[in-house]
Scaffold this motif. Structure first.
Motif, PDB file in Angstrom:
ATOM      1  N   LYS A 112     -42.373  -1.695 -52.492  1.00  0.00           N
ATOM      2  CA  LYS A 112     -41.809  -0.423 -52.960  1.00  0.00           C
ATOM      3  C   LYS A 112     -40.393  -0.177 -52.459  1.00  0.00           C
ATOM      4  CE  LYS A 112     -46.123   2.018 -53.755  1.00  0.00           C
ATOM      5  NZ  LYS A 112     -47.141   2.528 -52.841  1.00  0.00           N
ATOM      6  N   GLU A 160     -43.805  -1.168 -47.519  1.00  0.00           N
ATOM      7  CA  GLU A 160     -44.786  -0.825 -48.555  1.00  0.00           C
ATOM      8  C   GLU A 160     -44.909  -1.842 -49.691  1.00  0.00           C
ATOM      9  OE1 GLU A 160     -45.135   3.361 -49.734  1.00  0.00           O
ATOM     10  OE2 GLU A 160     -43.441   3.736 -48.367  1.00  0.00           O
ATOM     11  N   THR A 162     -46.736  -3.671 -52.720  1.00  0.00           N
ATOM     12  CA  THR A 162     -47.669  -3.139 -53.716  1.00  0.00           C
ATOM     13  C   THR A 162     -49.023  -3.842 -53.545  1.00  0.00           C
ATOM     14  OG1 THR A 162     -47.105  -4.802 -55.360  1.00  0.00           O
ATOM     15  CG2 THR A 162     -45.732  -2.819 -55.313  1.00  0.00           C
TER      16      THR A 162
END
Ligand SMILES: Nc1nc2c(c(=O)[nH]1)N[C@H]1C(S)=C(S)[C@@H](COP(=O)(O)O)O[C@H]1N2
Ligand SMILES: [Mo]
Length: 320
Positions: A112, A160, A162
């Motif tokens: 992300k 982060e 995915t």
């Protein structure tokens, strides 16, 4: 006696861990010689910091080995870093032109927060830890090294990935001007540049995996992978990719440098395993650098309690 012992050690080798271990060594010896069982009675600094002054004792951390660290001189002059040459002395000798600052790491793929980060931005706010780890090279030697780094898991949590990301891939910098081993040569190592490594996501999230920036309490030198390298102490040393400039999240198992060069000899997992020999030599024992005798190699380099469950159900003869 304690002071005299400490002053015998080159100042470059003195770190909190080192003093701690030397003092433990001293306590063991003194206890044996004097027949005293309670070490605390001899060196009150163990329990009373007022006397400790110069010997700031650092309690053994949850991941530290209490084996004696390999001297700093060996840690920085007996290296594998083929970008600087294939002999153990080459990385120290040939890395004088290498510039670890400024440094940028590009984060790519299934994540992300993909971006090109300065090293400071990448690590900002993450808490560095000092850990004393065993390191086992596939060539059947080993060292004990006090590293400073941040848990890889903490960085990954911040970036982060995915849910589709199953692996993370790392790449070393390409700088043929500063890295003579990256220039075309008939004495080539057989590796393709840039050096690439990878971890399965659960391995990357294991608390033992460190992104290392320091050695023996000082910034890491070029030969140890400055300014940032991976350390996974339950795996053979070649997993510890140095001078990282790319971190990519992917759903496919990455091709790794040694696996690509010699797939029958080096697998993706690279877990230290005394039961599975290298096709050309045994992996059952190792020589600690600075020692003469051989030691028995431990499953997962002695970290089985922390990592074995990640491989349950896998055939480690096939997934080497
Ligand atoms: N980029 C790069 N990373 C590398 C290597 C290399 O040749 N190039 N050698 C690996 C091997 S085989 C080992 S054993 C460790 C050695 O790390 P150290 O020199 O800090 O002990 O680095 C690993 N990381
Ligand atoms: Mo190695």
């Amino acid at each position: 006696m304690l002071i005299k012992r400490a002053s015998d050690i080159a100042s470059s080798e003195i770190t909190p861990e080192n003093l701690y271990h030397n003092r433990r060594e001293f306590i063991k010896t003194a206890s044996a010689v004097l027949g005293i069982a309670a070490a605390g009675a001899i060196v009150p600094a163990c329990t009373n910091s007022a006397v400790s002054g110069m010997t700031q004792s650092k309690p053994k951390g949850k991941y530290d080995t209490d084996e004696k660290p390999t001297p700093y001189e060996d840690v920085t002059h007996y290296n594998n870093y083929y970008e600087f040459g294939i002999d153990k002395a080459d990385p120290a000798a040939n890395s004088g032109k290498f510039k670890p600052t400024p440094w940028t790491v590009s984060v790519e793929g299934m994540v992300k927060k993909p971006a090109s980060y300065s090293l400071d931005d990448l690590l900002k706010g993450l808490t560095p830890e000092e850990r004393v780890y065993r390191m086992r090279c596939v060539e059947a030697w080993s060292m004990v090294i006090p590293w400073t780094g941040v848990p890889l898991a903490a960085l990954i949590a911040r970036l982060e990935p995915t849910p589709a990301a199953k692996y993370v891939e790392f790449k070393t910098i390409m700088r043929p001007d500063e890295m003579p081993g990256q220039r075309p040569s008939v004495f080539g190592s057989g590796l393709h540049w840039p050096y690439t490594e990878g971890l399965r996501m659960d391995e990357a999230m294991n608390p033992l995996a460190l992104l290392v920036t320091g050695v023996y309490g000082k910034p890491a030198l070029a030969q140890n992978g400055a300014p940032i390298r991976l350390v996974t102490p339950w795996k053979y040393g070649f997993k510890g990719v140095k001078s990282i400039v790319k971190i990519r999240f992917t759903d496919k198992q990455p091709l790794t440098a040694w696996n690509e060069a010699a797939p029958q000899e080096y697998g993706f997992f690279a877990n230290v395993n005394p039961q599975v020999d290298h096709p050309r030599w045994s992996q059952a024992s190792e020589r600690r650098i600075g020692e003469f005798y051989k030691r028995r190699t431990l499953m997962f380099n002695g970290y089985a309690d922390q990592v074995a469950q990640m491989y349950s159900g896998m055939d480690l003869r096939k997934s080497y």
